[in-house]
Design a protein around this motif. Sequence first.
Motif, short mmCIF file in Angstrom:
data_model
loop_
_atom_site.label_atom_id
_atom_site.label_comp_id
_atom_site.label_asym_id
_atom_site.label_seq_id
_atom_site.Cartn_x
_atom_site.Cartn_y
_atom_site.Cartn_z
N LYS A 1 -12.52 11.96 -48.97
CA LYS A 1 -13.68 11.92 -47.92
C LYS A 1 -13.50 12.25 -46.57
CE LYS A 1 -17.06 9.15 -50.54
NZ LYS A 1 -17.96 7.86 -50.53
N SER A 2 -12.33 11.36 -46.13
CA SER A 2 -12.04 11.63 -44.66
C SER A 2 -11.75 12.99 -44.35
CB SER A 2 -10.86 10.85 -44.31
OG SER A 2 -9.69 11.14 -45.17
N THR A 3 -10.98 14.00 -45.24
CA THR A 3 -10.61 15.41 -45.04
C THR A 3 -11.98 16.27 -45.14
OG1 THR A 3 -8.55 14.90 -46.15
CG2 THR A 3 -9.28 17.25 -45.88
N LEU A 4 -12.72 15.86 -45.95
CA LEU A 4 -13.98 16.49 -46.23
C LEU A 4 -14.98 16.38 -44.99
CD1 LEU A 4 -16.12 18.38 -48.06
CD2 LEU A 4 -16.85 16.10 -48.97
N GLN A 5 -15.01 15.08 -44.51
CA GLN A 5 -15.94 14.99 -43.40
C GLN A 5 -15.34 15.64 -42.19
OE1 GLN A 5 -16.10 10.84 -43.24
NE2 GLN A 5 -17.71 10.55 -44.85
N ARG A 6 -14.18 15.53 -42.10
CA ARG A 6 -13.60 16.20 -40.73
C ARG A 6 -13.63 17.71 -40.90
NH1 ARG A 6 -11.83 15.43 -35.66
NH2 ARG A 6 -10.06 16.64 -35.04
N VAL B 1 -21.64 21.94 -39.27
CA VAL B 1 -22.55 21.21 -38.98
C VAL B 1 -23.67 21.86 -37.95
CG1 VAL B 1 -21.80 18.97 -40.07
CG2 VAL B 1 -21.68 19.51 -37.44
N GLN C 1 -5.92 17.97 -40.73
CA GLN C 1 -7.20 18.04 -40.17
C GLN C 1 -7.33 18.36 -38.62
OE1 GLN C 1 -8.80 14.05 -40.65
NE2 GLN C 1 -8.26 13.87 -42.95
N ARG D 1 -8.60 21.00 -36.66
CA ARG D 1 -9.56 22.07 -37.14
C ARG D 1 -9.12 23.28 -36.22
NH1 ARG D 1 -14.67 18.60 -35.83
NH2 ARG D 1 -13.03 18.38 -33.90
N SER E 1 -15.95 19.24 -42.86
CA SER E 1 -17.40 19.74 -42.64
C SER E 1 -17.98 19.82 -41.22
CB SER E 1 -18.22 18.78 -43.46
OG SER E 1 -17.78 18.85 -44.82
N SER E 2 -17.30 18.77 -40.30
CA SER E 2 -18.02 19.05 -38.95
C SER E 2 -17.78 20.25 -38.24
CB SER E 2 -17.04 17.94 -38.13
OG SER E 2 -15.71 18.48 -37.95
#
Length: 457
Positions: A290-295, A301, A238, A240, A297-298
Motif C-alpha cells: 500500500k505504501s508504494t501504491l499510495q505514494r 490525483v 518512491q 517520484r 498514486s499521488s
Amino acid sequence: MNIKNSQRLQDYSILEKLNWTWAHTFILLQFTFQILLLFPQLGILRVPLRIASFAFCLFLLILLRPKGSKHPAHNSAIVVLAIMLLELCLHPYINSMTAGIAQCAMYLAIFSPLFWVRSLKITQIGFQSLMFLMWGIHTLSASFGVLQIYYPGKFQPSLSTFIQNSTFKGDNLLITLANGEEVYRPMGLTDTPGGAAIAGFYAFLFGVVIALKYKNPTVRIAGISSAAFGLFCIYLTQVRSILVFAAISMIFLAVVLMRTGQIARLTMMVSGVTALFAATFSWAIAVGGKSTLQRLSSLFVSSPQEVYQQNRGNFLQTTIETLLPQYPLGAGLGRWGMINNYFGDNTDLISQPIWVEIQWTGWLLDGGVPLICAYIVALYLACQTAWNIATSKQLGDFALWGGLIFAYNIGAVAITFNYPLFISQGGMEFWLLNAVLFVATRNSKVGDNKLLQSVQL
C-alpha cells in the motif's frame, strides 16, 4: 617473463579495442569512490572521498591540454565561471573565503569535462564502450537494489554517518512491504536509502536504447531486464521526480525516432516501454504494498501543475517572489548545500545559510539573474548539439546514441525544478556525456567537415 609480457600485450589490446580513454577511467573511479563509501571503516574518509570525485576532474583539466574543436556550450560555460569569479571577488556577503573558493572550484569541476574531453582521441567505439561501462555499473547497482528488497539485510550496505547522526537516524526512510516487513528504500550500491533511484534511471534509459539498437537476442534481453530492474528500483524508492524524469526522457526519445523516420523502432519502443511501465508497476505494488501504491498514486490525483505546486512548486514560487527581488545579483557564495556544510563559517549573521531544494534557487543565490541566463544558454546549446547529432543521417545507427543523450538532457533540465542536479556528481556526468558525444562525433570519419558543421552552431 614471456607469459607476463604476453598478458600485458593482451591487456593492452583489449583496452585498445575498447578505445579506453580518461573518460572511461573517470567513470570507473567515480564508481570506485562510491563503493569505498560503503565500508564503515572508511566512514571517516567520507568528506575526502566525496571531494576526490571533483578533485579528479580538476586533475584531468590540468593534465590534459585542451585541443580540437570546442563544444558549442564551451563559451557559455566560460561566462558562467567568469560570473562566479566576479561573485567571489566583488560580492560583499560571501559566507567565507574558503566556502566561496570551494563553490567556484565545484562549478569549475562540474564544467571541466567540456574542456579536457576535447583532447581525447575517443571514437564511436570508445563512446559505445563508455555507454556499456555506465550501463553495466548502474545495472549492477539497480540489481543490488532489487536484492535488498527480496533479502532484507543481506545485501544492504551500512548507512552513511550523515544519516546515522541525523534526527530520525534513517527511520523516516523505511518503507513497509506488502508482507509487513520494514526495509530501507533500495540503496543499490550507495550508502543512502533511495539511492538506487538514480542507478535505476540509468539502467532503464540505457537498457531501452540498447534493446532498440542491438538485434542480438542476448543483448536485447539483457537491455530489457536492465530496464525492468531500473523501473522496479524507481518505484520502490518512491522517488517520484525520477519516475517523471524517466517518463520525460522516453517521450523525447520517441520524438527523436519520429523525427528521423524510424517508425519500426518507434513502434517497438512505445509498445515495449508501455508494457514495461505497466508490468513493473504491478510487480512493485505486489512487493511494495500500500505504501508504494499510495505514494505513486499521488502523482495522478491532481493535474501535473497542482501536483508540482503542492510539492516543489512552493520552492520555485519562493525563489521568484521572495529571493529574486532580494538577491538579483546573487546572495554571496557558500551559503547553501554541502559547500556551506563542509566549508561554511556561519558566525556572521549577514551571510547565514539559506535552504535550497531546487537548482534554480541555487543558481540565483550563487550568481543571480546573469548566472541563470548564462546557464540556460549552456544547457540549450548542449541539447541543441545532441539533437543535431541524433537527427544526423550521416552518422547512421550511431545517431541513436545522440538520441539517448538528447532524451537524458531534457530529463536533466526537467529535474532542475526538483533537485540541484548541477551542483552534484550528476552535473559532472551531464557535461561529460555531452562532451564525449560531441568529440566522438567530431572524430568520426563519416562526413568529416560537413558533419562537424552540423553539430556546431
